[in-house]
Design a protein around this motif. Structure first.
Motif, PDB file in Angstrom:
ATOM      1  N   ASP A  93       5.331  -4.986 -11.352  1.00 42.51           N
ATOM      2  CA  ASP A  93       6.457  -4.337 -10.668  1.00 42.51           C
ATOM      3  C   ASP A  93       5.990  -3.589  -9.422  1.00 42.51           C
ATOM      4  O   ASP A  93       6.650  -3.633  -8.370  1.00 42.51           O
ATOM      5  CB  ASP A  93       7.157  -3.376 -11.633  1.00 42.51           C
ATOM      6  N   SER A  94       4.856  -2.902  -9.519  1.00 37.18           N
ATOM      7  CA  SER A  94       4.330  -2.169  -8.362  1.00 37.18           C
ATOM      8  C   SER A  94       3.944  -3.124  -7.239  1.00 37.18           C
ATOM      9  O   SER A  94       4.228  -2.884  -6.060  1.00 37.18           O
ATOM     10  CB  SER A  94       3.112  -1.334  -8.782  1.00 37.18           C
ATOM     11  N   LYS A  97       7.066  -4.392  -5.546  1.00 37.64           N
ATOM     12  CA  LYS A  97       7.659  -3.372  -4.676  1.00 37.64           C
ATOM     13  C   LYS A  97       6.900  -3.248  -3.361  1.00 37.64           C
ATOM     14  O   LYS A  97       7.494  -3.110  -2.290  1.00 37.64           O
ATOM     15  CB  LYS A  97       7.678  -2.025  -5.396  1.00 37.64           C
ATOM     16  N   GLU A 100       7.875  -6.120  -1.188  1.00 33.79           N
ATOM     17  CA  GLU A 100       9.218  -5.936  -0.642  1.00 33.79           C
ATOM     18  C   GLU A 100       9.206  -4.933   0.508  1.00 33.79           C
ATOM     19  O   GLU A 100       9.882  -5.131   1.531  1.00 33.79           O
ATOM     20  CB  GLU A 100      10.167  -5.468  -1.745  1.00 33.79           C
ATOM     21  N   ASP A 101       8.434  -3.853   0.358  1.00 31.23           N
ATOM     22  CA  ASP A 101       8.333  -2.865   1.438  1.00 31.23           C
ATOM     23  C   ASP A 101       7.706  -3.480   2.691  1.00 31.23           C
ATOM     24  O   ASP A 101       8.148  -3.229   3.817  1.00 31.23           O
ATOM     25  CB  ASP A 101       7.518  -1.660   0.971  1.00 31.23           C
TER      26      ASP A 101
END
Length: 269
Positions: A93-94, A97, A100-101
């Protein structure tokens, strides 16, 4: 008596085992058979069909090994503790993310580059670069760069305008980007004429020695002048001398006034 002895000998012959190798010839025959068997087994004789079967078996075994290893990895993941599985999911998940950033940041930069102000700035920069390039070709701006200096000494005044024109054409064919003869800039429309005590360059008289400042690739310009039957040898036949010197920085600072065409106009209007 002799009959009895013969009878005893015959009985003895019947009681002797058949396989007993008491004859020297029989032992020799048995060893020869072993040698023949060993010779038949080694070296092995493998046919083409056997090689193909062996190769297929090898590929099959390799595939089974990979499948077993994959199953082992999956089974190891299935056998992991719940805490380990939660940690692995958190790491995934990290990472998602962060990606995505990064994607949003790159999209924001692209949006900024596509704005009208950035387009105008880029267009302005391209216009300035194009103006400088055209200015160098037209002789309206100074230029500098690597190149050569060609000096033609003509003590007897034997060098005429056609020889100077041949020199300029040879330099252009070798990749010259800017040329200056003494204090006159040479451009596409430059013409040469014979003058008393010198030559005319665009109607301006220049006298010997004729110094050519040429910007271009020195490794191409110098050999072009020194080829057999080229500029240097031709000038030597006219009892003139020509010397070529390479340089990492040649400055062509003679300028021409920008001439506005009387009839030609841009077709983009």
């Amino acid at each position: 008596m002799s009959d009895m002895e013969n009878t005893d000998q015959g009985d003895g012959d019947e009681e002797r085992p058949v396989d007993a190798p008491d004859e020297p010839g029989e032992e020799k025959t048995q060893l020869t058979g072993r040698q023949r068997l060993a010779a038949g087994l080694w070296p092995p004789r493998v046919s083409r069909a056997q090689l193909i079967v062996a190769l297929l078996l090898f590929v099959l075994g390799l595939g089974l090994a990979i499948q077993v290893r994959s199953n082992s990895d999956n089974s190891a993941l299935r056998g992991a503790r719940q805490e380990d599985l939660v940690r692995i999911l958190d790491e995934l998940d990290s990472r998602t993310k962060r990606l995505e950033d990064e994607k949003q940041r790159l999209e924001g930069q692209r949006t900024e580059l596509e704005t009208s102000s950035n387009q105008a700035e880029e267009a302005r920069k391209q216009t300035v670069e194009k103006e400088q390039q055209l200015g160098i070709l037209a002789g309206t701006v100074a230029a500098q760069g690597p190149g050569i200096t060609l000096t033609i000494s003509d003590p007897k005044g034997a060098v005429e305008s056609d020889k100077v024109l041949d020199t300029v054409q040879e330099l252009r064919a070798a990749g010259a980007e800017a040329i200056q003869i003494n204090d006159v800039r040479v451009v596409a429309s430059t013409y040469f004429s014979d003058e008393t005590g010198g030559i005319g360059v665009d109607g301006k008289k220049v006298a010997a020695p004729y110094v050519f400042k040429v910007i271009g690739r020195p490794q191409d310009l110098e050999p072009a002048l020194n080829i057999p039957g080229g500029v240097v040898q031709t000038l030597e036949k006219e009892q003139a001398t020509a010397t070529v010197a390479r340089s990492e920085k040649i400055v062509v600072n003679a300028l021409r006034a920008a001439k506005r065409p009387d009839y030609a106009q841009s077709s983009s209007h």
